[in-house]
Design a protein around this motif. Structure first.
Motif, short mmCIF file in Angstrom:
data_model
loop_
_atom_site.label_atom_id
_atom_site.label_comp_id
_atom_site.label_asym_id
_atom_site.label_seq_id
_atom_site.Cartn_x
_atom_site.Cartn_y
_atom_site.Cartn_z
N LEU A 24 0.72 -1.28 -0.16
CA LEU A 24 -0.03 0.11 -0.01
C LEU A 24 0.72 1.38 0.01
N LEU A 25 1.91 1.10 0.75
CA LEU A 25 2.78 2.44 0.80
C LEU A 25 3.58 2.56 -0.79
N VAL A 26 3.94 1.63 -1.27
CA VAL A 26 4.24 1.67 -2.70
C VAL A 26 3.37 2.42 -3.48
N PHE A 27 2.07 2.02 -3.56
CA PHE A 27 1.16 2.41 -4.47
C PHE A 27 0.67 3.89 -3.87
N LEU A 28 0.98 4.14 -2.63
CA LEU A 28 0.61 5.73 -2.31
C LEU A 28 1.78 6.39 -2.72
N GLY A 79 -2.97 20.72 -2.47
CA GLY A 79 -3.95 20.19 -1.43
C GLY A 79 -3.74 18.51 -1.16
N VAL A 80 -4.27 18.05 -2.51
CA VAL A 80 -4.33 16.55 -2.93
C VAL A 80 -2.95 15.96 -2.37
N PRO A 81 -1.88 16.49 -3.21
CA PRO A 81 -0.58 15.83 -2.76
C PRO A 81 -0.30 15.75 -1.32
N LEU A 82 -0.55 16.91 -0.60
CA LEU A 82 -0.07 16.95 0.89
C LEU A 82 -1.02 15.95 1.63
N LEU A 83 -2.26 15.86 1.17
CA LEU A 83 -3.16 14.82 1.87
C LEU A 83 -2.43 13.34 1.75
N ILE A 84 -2.11 13.19 0.43
CA ILE A 84 -1.44 11.69 0.28
C ILE A 84 -0.24 11.46 0.96
N LEU A 125 2.89 9.19 5.57
CA LEU A 125 3.54 9.35 6.96
C LEU A 125 2.91 8.58 8.07
N VAL A 126 1.37 8.49 8.07
CA VAL A 126 0.88 7.64 8.85
C VAL A 126 1.22 6.15 8.83
N LEU A 127 1.14 5.76 7.63
CA LEU A 127 1.34 4.52 7.23
C LEU A 127 2.67 3.97 7.38
N ILE A 128 3.91 4.93 7.36
CA ILE A 128 5.17 4.82 7.56
C ILE A 128 5.30 4.33 9.06
N PHE A 185 2.78 3.30 11.19
CA PHE A 185 2.15 2.05 11.53
C PHE A 185 3.16 0.89 10.91
N ILE A 186 3.92 0.92 9.88
CA ILE A 186 4.98 -0.11 9.51
C ILE A 186 5.87 -0.27 10.56
N ILE A 187 6.46 1.03 11.08
CA ILE A 187 7.60 0.83 11.71
C ILE A 187 6.93 0.19 13.21
N ASN A 188 5.99 0.32 13.60
CA ASN A 188 5.45 0.09 14.95
C ASN A 188 5.26 -1.69 14.45
N ASN A 189 4.71 -1.95 13.55
CA ASN A 189 4.40 -3.39 12.97
C ASN A 189 5.85 -4.20 13.27
N ILE A 190 6.93 -3.39 12.66
CA ILE A 190 8.33 -4.15 12.49
C ILE A 190 8.69 -4.30 13.93
N LYS A 191 8.71 -3.38 14.82
CA LYS A 191 8.96 -3.43 16.15
C LYS A 191 8.26 -4.70 16.94
N GLU A 192 6.95 -4.88 16.55
CA GLU A 192 6.12 -5.87 17.42
C GLU A 192 6.53 -7.19 16.81
N LEU A 193 7.09 -7.37 15.43
CA LEU A 193 7.47 -8.62 14.95
C LEU A 193 8.86 -8.85 15.50
N ARG A 194 9.68 -7.87 15.75
CA ARG A 194 10.89 -8.17 16.36
C ARG A 194 10.83 -8.67 17.93
N SER A 195 10.05 -7.99 18.53
CA SER A 195 9.83 -8.44 19.87
C SER A 195 9.05 -9.91 19.73
N ALA A 196 8.29 -10.21 18.93
CA ALA A 196 7.48 -11.59 18.88
C ALA A 196 8.46 -12.77 18.41
N SER A 197 9.50 -12.25 17.54
CA SER A 197 10.42 -13.20 17.10
C SER A 197 11.41 -13.41 18.06
#
Length: 102
Positions: A41-45, A70-75, A80-83, A85-97
């Motif tokens: 999804l980040l690649v498509f964004l 306006g639209v490019p700033l919204l995207i 940034l929000v998705l990035i 979330f991805i960072i949080n997800n990677i941290k959770e995966l590391r701790s789970a691993s």
């Protein structure tokens, strides 16, 4: 007449330890799948951000800054929000691993 001993039916027996490990492994694989989807999804964004920058600058050359960006700033905000979330997800995966290895 000789009676043959019956084999125990192990299909119904479910060890709680084995079930817990299996559930933990399934959660881990699901989290990895969610991470892959977020990256796609980040690649498509990123592609949408680039195209919207090119498109809106050409559509409103004499317009206001809000119309052009306006639209490019919204995207970019969604990116940034998705990035984050991805960072949080990677941290959770590391701790789970690490937890799975112990």
């Amino acid at each position: 007449m000789i009676l043959t001993p019956r084999k125990p039916d192990r299909r119904r027996f479910r060890s709680p330890i084995r079930e817990a490990h299996r559930r933990e492994r399934e959660y881990y694989y699901a989290a990895v799948s969610v991470l892959v989807v977020k990256i796609i999804l980040l690649v498509f964004l990123c592609i949408l951000f680039y195209v919207s920058l090119q498109l809106f600058q050409g559509m409103y050359p004499d317009g206001s800054v809000l119309k052009r960006f306006g639209v490019p700033l919204l995207i970019a905000g969604f990116m940034l929000v998705l990035i984050r979330f991805i960072i949080n997800n990677i941290k959770e995966l590391r701790s789970a691993s690490k937890k799975r290895r112990e």
